[in-house]
Design an enzyme around this catalytic site. Structure first.
Site, PDB file in Angstrom:
ATOM      1  N   SER A  55      95.367 -60.103 -30.746  1.00 54.73           N
ATOM      2  CA  SER A  55      95.780 -61.477 -31.025  1.00 54.73           C
ATOM      3  C   SER A  55      97.240 -61.642 -31.398  1.00 54.73           C
ATOM      4  O   SER A  55      97.788 -62.722 -31.277  1.00 54.73           O
ATOM      5  CB  SER A  55      94.906 -62.063 -32.133  1.00 54.73           C
ATOM      6  OG  SER A  55      95.097 -61.362 -33.345  1.00 54.73           O
ATOM      7  N   HIS A  73      89.938 -63.304 -27.541  1.00 53.25           N
ATOM      8  CA  HIS A  73      91.118 -63.876 -26.885  1.00 53.25           C
ATOM      9  C   HIS A  73      91.112 -63.657 -25.372  1.00 53.25           C
ATOM     10  O   HIS A  73      92.051 -64.063 -24.703  1.00 53.25           O
ATOM     11  CB  HIS A  73      92.401 -63.286 -27.493  1.00 53.25           C
ATOM     12  CG  HIS A  73      92.640 -63.746 -28.899  1.00 53.25           C
ATOM     13  ND1 HIS A  73      93.360 -64.878 -29.200  1.00 53.25           N
ATOM     14  CD2 HIS A  73      92.228 -63.255 -30.085  1.00 53.25           C
ATOM     15  CE1 HIS A  73      93.395 -65.051 -30.515  1.00 53.25           C
ATOM     16  NE2 HIS A  73      92.710 -64.073 -31.068  1.00 53.25           N
ATOM     17  N   LYS A 100      88.342 -70.560 -29.222  1.00 50.85           N
ATOM     18  CA  LYS A 100      89.565 -70.407 -28.452  1.00 50.85           C
ATOM     19  C   LYS A 100      89.397 -71.059 -27.079  1.00 50.85           C
ATOM     20  O   LYS A 100      89.615 -72.252 -26.963  1.00 50.85           O
ATOM     21  CB  LYS A 100      89.956 -68.933 -28.418  1.00 50.85           C
ATOM     22  CG  LYS A 100      90.297 -68.516 -29.851  1.00 50.85           C
ATOM     23  CD  LYS A 100      90.643 -67.110 -30.080  1.00 50.85           C
ATOM     24  CE  LYS A 100      91.156 -66.939 -31.501  1.00 50.85           C
ATOM     25  NZ  LYS A 100      90.133 -67.131 -32.544  1.00 50.85           N
TER      26      LYS A 100
END
Lengths: 404, 84
Positions: free
Chosen positions: A185, A213, A244
């Protein structure tokens, strides 16, 4: 003498950042206009640090599904699945996730943090061995503590170091759980998963990949790094998040392991917390459908990622090893990072100030994340501002245009 | 003999700390790692990783719960070496 005295070591650094004119932990948006625009202090800013990879937070279908669910099911579940029961949406989302990943089982957690906390601590316990990448997210470290397992770290993204540490463990390596992340990240770098899978197989260990991610970002179908690296069959557990690419909040664990259902009664972060509200479940289900059916989202995301990464690199900024939706610009020191972060904000660009100890190798970073929803013009505006400020503060040697 | 081993381990702890922290450190077995060396939890984990390589040994992080001083850390390493 106060209970908080032990934290006084953080006082001076925090005050220092505040004295520099702003405090990243107290940024307050007056309004969020779209996945890529917000209003801060009465001023429009480009959002370049929100992990909103597919830009689905304002997707009409997601909003409609969410609004419908809140009207039909109410605002919250007011308790855990175990105590208060499961709503049909929870089951539908778990079924959809299992199908998306081609796995037998899925379970949904209330946050991504809890997915790691509850997943990992449910899988390993006292007497088990947990092998972590040194740059693992805090949720993985906290899971390690909660689990009570014996924890060994290996050097970040270093398969040889992983192999060495497993060899050192002798017989204990067999049956241990290795945890890596798809995209890390802070810098946006990717785990060398193929090599790690080979090592894991040789050692007889299990492998968990946190695709927080990378879900919706990597892989032909958007399933993440395991898909992109072609090693899905050798990844035993996948953890991910809804906060996300799916634009909501929550997390999940999927696997083919037998007796998976037992996790629901041994995983404390799953059992002893309220389940996700129906509106969140509904938007997440719709966003997952968008992720699966609209490949254009990933194409635009990749194009934007390349545009920002190439632009910053070509100007002379120190960036990560390869383009990714996360681009971190390495600042020479923390004071410069704070100054640049403030200057970018004043010029209409919001991104993340990342400073030690939350960063690899104690670097001070300006961390950005692009979205499929950014227009190329927005990315170019950001690049122009980066270039102007870089020259002004002496971070860049000469104008990009002059050198062209 | 035991004392000698301890001295040697303490010296290795100091060298590992210097590698990770990028500065020279003076340590005795009584040195408090967090307070005297200004080592945070992440730096300590990195020092442990260095020590694992120096001693070719696994030092599980959960064992660090009881480690406060350099002496505690060197005792832990010596115990794990005997076991290994």
């Amino acid at each position: 003498m106060s209970l908080l005295d032990k934290h006084l070591g953080y006082r001076a650094p925090l005050d220092g950042i505040r004295a520099a004119g702003a405090d990243p932990s107290s940024v307050r948006f007056d309004a969020v206009l779209s996945p890529t625009e917000g209003v801060l202090g009465g001023k429009n800013v480009i959002l370049l640090g929100t992990n909103n990879y597919l830009g689905l937070t304002f997707d009409e279908a997601c909003i409609e599904a969410s609004a419908k669910a809140v009207r039909e099911w109410g605002t919250g579940t007011t308790g855990s699945r175990f105590a208060n029961g499961t709503f049909s949406g929870h089951t539908a989302l778990e079924t959809a996730l299992a199908k998306f990943y081609g796995r037998k089982h899925a379970m949904v957690f209330t946050t991504g943090y809890q997915a790691n906390l509850g997943g990992i601590s449910g899988l390993v316990g006292r007497g088990d061995h947990l092998i972590l990448d040194a740059d693992s997210h805090a949720s993985i470290y906290d899971a390690a503590k909660l689990s009570g397992a014996e924890v060994i770290r290996f050097r970040h993204n270093d398969p040889e170091d992983l192999a060495k540490r497993l060899r050192r463990m002798g017989d204990a390596a067999k049956g241990s759980l290795i945890v890596v992340e798809g995209i890390y990240s802070m810098i946006g770098d990717v785990a060398p998963l193929k090599e790690m899978v080979a090592i894991k197989k040789e050692a007889g260990a299990y492998l968990l990949v946190d695709e927080a991610h990378s879900m919706g970002v990597l892989g032909e179908k958007g399933r993440g790094l395991a898909e992109a690296a072609g090693v899905e069959d050798d990844v035993d557990f996948i953890v991910g998040t809804f906060s996300k690419s799916l634009g909501a909040v929550g997390g999940f664990l999927v696997s083919n392991e037998e007796n998976f259902d037992l996790l629901r009664i041994v995983s404390r972060p799953y059992m002893f917390t309220a389940s996700l509200p129906p509106a969140v479940i509904a938007s997440t289900l719709t966003a997952l459908d968008r992720l699966e059916t609209d490949k254009g989202l990933r194409v635009r995301l990749a194009a934007n990622a390349d545009r920002l990464y190439d632009g910053l690199r070509d100007m002379g900024y120190a960036v990560g090893p390869h383009a990714s939706p996360i681009t971190a610009v390495v600042m020479p020191d923390q004071a410069t990072a704070v100054m640049m972060w403030n200057a970018l904000l004043a010029n209409g660009v919001y991104l993340n100030l990342a400073i030690p100890p939350a960063t690899p190798e104690n670097k001070s970073l300006l961390r950005s994340s692009v979205s499929a929803a950014h227009t190329p013009e927005q990315i170019d505006t950001v690049l122009d501002i980066f270039e102007r400020l870089g020259l002004e503060y002496g971070l860049l040697q000469r104008s990009r245009r002059a050198s062209a | 003999m035991v004392e000698l081993a301890t001295d040697l381990t303490v010296r290795e702890v100091a060298r590992a700390a210097e590698t990770v922290l990028g500065r020279s450190v003076q340590v005795t077995p009584e040195t408090d790692i967090a307070r005297d060396l200004a080592v945070d939890s992440l730096a300590l984990m990195n020092i442990v990783m260095e020590l694992e390589d120096r001693f070719d040994l696994s030092i599980p992080l959960d064992r660090l719960a009881t480690v406060q001083t350099v002496g505690d850390l060197s005792d832990l390493i010596n115990k794990l070496r005997v076991k290994a």
